[in-house]
Design a protein around this motif. Structure first.
Motif, short mmCIF file in Angstrom:
data_model
loop_
_atom_site.label_atom_id
_atom_site.label_comp_id
_atom_site.label_asym_id
_atom_site.label_seq_id
_atom_site.Cartn_x
_atom_site.Cartn_y
_atom_site.Cartn_z
N LEU A 30 0.84 -1.20 0.00
CA LEU A 30 0.00 0.00 0.00
C LEU A 30 0.87 1.25 0.00
O LEU A 30 2.05 1.19 0.34
CB LEU A 30 -0.88 0.04 1.26
CG LEU A 30 -1.84 -1.11 1.49
CD1 LEU A 30 -2.52 -0.94 2.85
CD2 LEU A 30 -2.87 -1.20 0.40
N GLU A 31 0.25 2.36 -0.34
CA GLU A 31 0.91 3.65 -0.15
C GLU A 31 0.85 3.97 1.33
O GLU A 31 -0.22 4.01 1.92
CB GLU A 31 0.20 4.76 -0.94
CG GLU A 31 0.24 4.59 -2.44
CD GLU A 31 1.58 4.91 -3.06
OE1 GLU A 31 2.53 5.29 -2.35
OE2 GLU A 31 1.69 4.75 -4.28
N LYS A 32 1.99 4.16 1.96
CA LYS A 32 2.03 4.51 3.38
C LYS A 32 1.31 5.84 3.57
O LYS A 32 1.57 6.81 2.88
CB LYS A 32 3.49 4.62 3.84
CG LYS A 32 3.65 4.87 5.31
CD LYS A 32 5.12 4.87 5.64
CE LYS A 32 5.36 5.15 7.11
NZ LYS A 32 6.78 5.16 7.42
N ASP A 33 0.40 5.87 4.50
CA ASP A 33 -0.43 7.06 4.76
C ASP A 33 -1.22 7.48 3.53
O ASP A 33 -1.69 8.59 3.45
CB ASP A 33 0.42 8.25 5.25
CG ASP A 33 1.15 7.93 6.54
OD1 ASP A 33 0.58 7.22 7.39
OD2 ASP A 33 2.29 8.38 6.70
N PRO A 38 8.41 9.38 -1.94
CA PRO A 38 9.69 8.69 -2.01
C PRO A 38 9.82 7.52 -1.03
O PRO A 38 10.59 6.62 -1.27
CB PRO A 38 10.70 9.77 -1.70
CG PRO A 38 9.95 10.81 -0.96
CD PRO A 38 8.55 10.75 -1.49
N GLU A 39 9.10 7.52 0.06
CA GLU A 39 9.21 6.44 1.04
C GLU A 39 7.82 5.96 1.41
O GLU A 39 7.46 5.86 2.57
CB GLU A 39 10.00 6.91 2.26
CG GLU A 39 11.43 7.25 1.88
CD GLU A 39 12.27 7.69 3.05
OE1 GLU A 39 11.82 7.60 4.20
OE2 GLU A 39 13.40 8.11 2.80
N SER A 40 7.02 5.67 0.39
CA SER A 40 5.61 5.44 0.65
C SER A 40 5.20 3.98 0.69
O SER A 40 4.08 3.68 1.09
CB SER A 40 4.79 6.16 -0.42
OG SER A 40 5.08 5.65 -1.69
N GLN A 57 7.08 -1.68 7.59
CA GLN A 57 7.30 -0.34 7.03
C GLN A 57 8.75 0.08 7.25
O GLN A 57 9.40 -0.38 8.18
CB GLN A 57 6.35 0.67 7.67
CG GLN A 57 6.54 0.84 9.16
CD GLN A 57 5.58 1.85 9.74
OE1 GLN A 57 5.16 2.76 9.06
NE2 GLN A 57 5.23 1.68 11.00
N ALA A 58 9.21 0.92 6.39
CA ALA A 58 10.57 1.43 6.50
C ALA A 58 10.59 2.69 7.35
O ALA A 58 9.68 3.51 7.26
CB ALA A 58 11.12 1.75 5.11
N VAL A 59 11.60 2.79 8.20
CA VAL A 59 11.79 3.98 9.03
C VAL A 59 13.25 4.39 8.96
O VAL A 59 14.12 3.58 8.62
CB VAL A 59 11.39 3.74 10.51
CG1 VAL A 59 9.92 3.40 10.63
CG2 VAL A 59 12.24 2.67 11.15
N VAL A 60 13.51 5.62 9.27
CA VAL A 60 14.88 6.11 9.40
C VAL A 60 15.00 6.70 10.80
O VAL A 60 14.20 7.54 11.20
CB VAL A 60 15.20 7.20 8.34
CG1 VAL A 60 16.62 7.70 8.53
CG2 VAL A 60 15.00 6.65 6.95
N ASP A 61 15.97 6.20 11.56
CA ASP A 61 16.20 6.72 12.90
C ASP A 61 17.71 6.78 13.15
O ASP A 61 18.48 6.71 12.19
CB ASP A 61 15.45 5.88 13.95
CG ASP A 61 15.87 4.42 13.96
OD1 ASP A 61 16.95 4.08 13.41
OD2 ASP A 61 15.13 3.60 14.51
N ASP A 62 18.12 6.87 14.40
CA ASP A 62 19.55 6.97 14.72
C ASP A 62 20.35 5.76 14.25
O ASP A 62 21.56 5.84 14.05
CB ASP A 62 19.74 7.14 16.23
CG ASP A 62 19.22 8.48 16.73
OD1 ASP A 62 19.03 9.39 15.89
OD2 ASP A 62 18.99 8.61 17.94
N LEU A 63 19.66 4.62 14.08
CA LEU A 63 20.33 3.41 13.60
C LEU A 63 20.43 3.37 12.09
O LEU A 63 21.03 2.46 11.54
CB LEU A 63 19.59 2.18 14.11
CG LEU A 63 19.51 2.03 15.63
CD1 LEU A 63 18.63 0.85 16.00
CD2 LEU A 63 20.91 1.87 16.23
#
Length: 112
Positions: A30-33, A38-40, A57-63
């Motif tokens: 699905l389309e995220k949200d 670009p990161e959907s 789902q893909a996330v970007v954090d400190d890691l």
């Protein structure tokens, strides 16, 4: 993080399913949200042995960039005998493998 549109993620899922024809859980991208971008790409997985809403789902954090599995809360308890626990464990092992596959594809795309 590399561009992960719904089409890109769907391509990765198609590749995974082609290489793993025995994978039996239902997968939908699905389309995220519900917003293309670009990161959907969000991957919804319907487990065979639990009705829990589950998605990757893909996330970007400190890691850095990574794929995470989310289990939505359940409204009621789930009682399972040993055989059903084993079947659920197999579902979860497949889910973990799929999540790792998406992480690998992301790392390959970033290195390219």
């Amino acid at each position: 993080m590399p561009y992960r549109s719904k089409a890109t993620v769907q391509g990765w899922i198609d590749d995974y399913l082609a290489a793993h024809p025995a994978y039996s859980s239902s997968i939908t991208v699905l389309e995220k949200d519900f917003t293309p971008g670009p990161e959907s790409g969000m991957v919804v997985v319907s487990l065979n042995n639990a009705s829990t809403v589950t998605y990757i789902q893909a996330v970007v954090d400190d890691l850095g960039p990574r794929w995470l599995v989310t289990f939505e809360p359940r409204s009621e308890a789930m009682d399972l005998d040993a055989a059903k626990v084993a079947a659920l464990a197999a579902d979860l092992a497949g889910l973990a493998e799929l999540c790792g596959y998406l992480q690998g594809r992301t790392e390959e795309a970033m290195a390219a």
